[in-house]
Design an enzyme around this catalytic site. Structure first.
Site, PDB file in Angstrom:
ATOM      1  N   ASP A 142      -4.287 -12.777   3.496  1.00 27.85           N
ATOM      2  CA  ASP A 142      -5.468 -12.303   4.207  1.00 27.85           C
ATOM      3  C   ASP A 142      -6.747 -12.475   3.394  1.00 27.85           C
ATOM      4  O   ASP A 142      -7.821 -12.056   3.820  1.00 27.85           O
ATOM      5  CB  ASP A 142      -5.296 -10.844   4.661  1.00 27.85           C
ATOM      6  CG  ASP A 142      -4.868  -9.929   3.535  1.00 27.85           C
ATOM      7  OD1 ASP A 142      -4.705 -10.400   2.400  1.00 27.85           O
ATOM      8  OD2 ASP A 142      -4.694  -8.721   3.803  1.00 27.85           O
ATOM      9  N   HIS A 168      -6.350  -7.243  -0.498  1.00 26.90           N
ATOM     10  CA  HIS A 168      -6.609  -5.824  -0.799  1.00 26.90           C
ATOM     11  C   HIS A 168      -5.778  -5.376  -2.000  1.00 26.90           C
ATOM     12  O   HIS A 168      -4.675  -5.882  -2.222  1.00 26.90           O
ATOM     13  CB  HIS A 168      -6.277  -4.974   0.426  1.00 26.90           C
ATOM     14  CG  HIS A 168      -6.982  -5.438   1.664  1.00 26.90           C
ATOM     15  ND1 HIS A 168      -6.376  -6.266   2.592  1.00 26.90           N
ATOM     16  CD2 HIS A 168      -8.247  -5.239   2.089  1.00 26.90           C
ATOM     17  CE1 HIS A 168      -7.246  -6.536   3.559  1.00 26.90           C
ATOM     18  NE2 HIS A 168      -8.392  -5.943   3.274  1.00 26.90           N
ATOM     19  N   ASP A 190      -2.734 -10.464  -2.375  1.00 26.20           N
ATOM     20  CA  ASP A 190      -3.275 -10.034  -1.088  1.00 26.20           C
ATOM     21  C   ASP A 190      -4.779  -9.755  -1.262  1.00 26.20           C
ATOM     22  O   ASP A 190      -5.234  -9.466  -2.369  1.00 26.20           O
ATOM     23  CB  ASP A 190      -2.540  -8.755  -0.661  1.00 26.20           C
ATOM     24  CG  ASP A 190      -2.896  -8.286   0.728  1.00 26.20           C
ATOM     25  OD1 ASP A 190      -2.145  -8.595   1.673  1.00 26.20           O
ATOM     26  OD2 ASP A 190      -3.945  -7.599   0.889  1.00 26.20           O
ATOM     27  N   TYR A 204      -3.407 -12.172   8.801  1.00 29.57           N
ATOM     28  CA  TYR A 204      -3.486 -11.725  10.195  1.00 29.57           C
ATOM     29  C   TYR A 204      -4.063 -12.750  11.149  1.00 29.57           C
ATOM     30  O   TYR A 204      -4.168 -12.477  12.333  1.00 29.57           O
ATOM     31  CB  TYR A 204      -4.300 -10.416  10.253  1.00 29.57           C
ATOM     32  CG  TYR A 204      -3.725  -9.387   9.323  1.00 29.57           C
ATOM     33  CD1 TYR A 204      -2.583  -8.677   9.684  1.00 29.57           C
ATOM     34  CD2 TYR A 204      -4.260  -9.171   8.054  1.00 29.57           C
ATOM     35  CE1 TYR A 204      -2.012  -7.772   8.821  1.00 29.57           C
ATOM     36  CE2 TYR A 204      -3.695  -8.255   7.177  1.00 29.57           C
ATOM     37  CZ  TYR A 204      -2.575  -7.559   7.565  1.00 29.57           C
ATOM     38  OH  TYR A 204      -1.990  -6.674   6.707  1.00 29.57           O
ATOM     39  N   HIS A 254       0.816  -1.225   0.000  1.00 27.99           N
ATOM     40  CA  HIS A 254       0.000   0.000   0.000  1.00 27.99           C
ATOM     41  C   HIS A 254       0.850   1.276   0.000  1.00 27.99           C
ATOM     42  O   HIS A 254       0.297   2.371  -0.049  1.00 27.99           O
ATOM     43  CB  HIS A 254      -0.937   0.019   1.215  1.00 27.99           C
ATOM     44  CG  HIS A 254      -1.964  -1.072   1.209  1.00 27.99           C
ATOM     45  ND1 HIS A 254      -2.794  -1.304   0.123  1.00 27.99           N
ATOM     46  CD2 HIS A 254      -2.307  -1.992   2.147  1.00 27.99           C
ATOM     47  CE1 HIS A 254      -3.598  -2.328   0.407  1.00 27.99           C
ATOM     48  NE2 HIS A 254      -3.317  -2.769   1.615  1.00 27.99           N
TER      49      HIS A 254
HETATM   50 ZN   LIG Z   1      -4.386  -7.033   2.752  1.00 21.82          ZN
END
Ligand SMILES: [Zn+2]
Length: 347
Positions: free
Chosen positions: A289, A201, A199, A328, A163
């Site tokens: 995740d 996201h 990922d 996570y 990110h």
């Molecule tokens: Zn993520």
């Protein structure tokens, strides 16, 4: 590749919707992944040191200097004495605030943070810079192994990186390890490099860093930001790259609730696009995740799904650097990473 300094970053919390909530990007992530990989029989190699000057190949000097010094300046400003135990932004100099006027460096430290940090979730503490640097060292060490002929090397990077843009950090990411790997491979004379981000996201930072570049292809499979998920403002299908980079970015947003049945074909399409692009080396931004048990994601990918994704990407037959992004759920985290790497080893 591991560096024990990666555990020294302790954000303690995220400020989310104005609430101080416990951090999910915790040091134990490194511990459980490393111990599981040892159980899987992987060789664990210590990371080497690299000069920080090299980071400017991907990031602005101002961002690097900010991250390297902000905690000490925070302490000198006595913010912890006021109860601010971590560096957190307070004011964001948005385009509308500046109204076309030149951006200035704010005098107050607490007003400088929002120039570089674009959300309130990504806090800096006393060990953060050591961990951020260490993650880049693990990344560079993995690249060097692949340049020396290893078919695949995995960097246990924490904090994650995808990110982080050229000049801004957020989303629990500070410096972009996947982009650092891609640039290092380019600098090692791999003519065309692809980054595939799986990922949960969108890999907005990696996309932004290479958005105008024709030599680095970026692909991301992620939960649809249009359905209300981070990073909300980017990660849409229409984002295909700009200028010389047009056509070198592929986004595949998925509906919340998607499992292996939708996710794996998207990974296959990303792999097919890597082939069309003509990549000569691959970086995998391995976030786990998207897994069904993960507290951060609405996706439903299984352990077997991650193994099969590894198969798909290994079948490209490219020299491959893998960097750790999100993931996570501590009880399953190591197994998910191990499964993906197992798939990569048998594709
Ligand atoms: Zn993520």
């Amino acid at each position: 590749m591991v560096d024990p300094l990666c555990a020294e970053h302790d954000p303690q919390a995220e400020i989310w919707l104005g609430m101080r909530t416990p951090a999910s990007e915790v040091a134990d992530r490194v511990t459980v992944i490393e111990s599981t990989l040892r159980e899987f029989g992987h060789e664990v190699v210590p990371a080497r040191e690299f000069d920080d000057i090299w980071l400017s190949r991907v990031h602005s000097a101002e961002l690097v200097e900010h991250l390297a010094t902000v905690w000490d300046r925070w302490v000198q400003g006595r913010y912890p004495d006021l109860g601010a135990q971590r560096v957190v932004p307070y004011l964001f100099p948005s385009a509308e605030l500046l109204h076309g006027l030149p951006a200035r460096r704010a005098t107050a430290v607490h007003a400088q943070v929002g120039t570089f940090c674009y959300d309130t979730m990504t806090l800096v503490g006393p060990g953060s810079w050591r961990a951020i640097r260490a993650a880049t060292h693990a990344t560079r060490t993995a690249v060097d192994l692949v340049v020396a002929g290893a078919p695949c090397a995995y960097a246990l990077t924490r904090p994650p990186g995808h990110h982080a843009t050229r000049s801004a950090y957020g989303g629990s990411c500070y410096l972009n390890n996947a982009a650092i790997a891609a640039q290092a491979l380019r600098d090692a004379d791999f003519a065309k490099v692809a980054v595939v981000d799986i990922d949960a996201h969108h890999g907005n930072g990696t996309q932004a860093i290479f958005y105008e570049r024709p030599d680095v292809f970026t692909a991301s499979v992620h939960v649809d930001p249009g359905a209300g998920w981070f990073p909300h403002h980017v990660g849409f299908v229409s984002e295909a790259g700009r200028d010389a980079g047009h056509g070198a970015n592929l986004n595949q947003p998925l509906a919340p609730g998607s499992g292996d049945g939708a996710w794996l074909p998207s990974v296959e399409r990303a792999a097919a696009a890597v082939t069309v692009f003509g990549a000569t080396a691959l970086v995998i931004a391995l976030g786990v995740d998207a897994a069904v048990d993960d507290p951060e994601s609405p996706l439903q990918v299984t352990v077997e799904g991650y193994r099969r994704a590894g198969n798909v990407l290994a079948a490209l037959g490219l020299p491959t650097v893998v960097v750790q992004e999100g993931g996570y759920h501590l009880p399953t985290l190591g197994r998910l990473v191990g499964s993906a790497l197992e798939g990569l080893g048998s594709g």
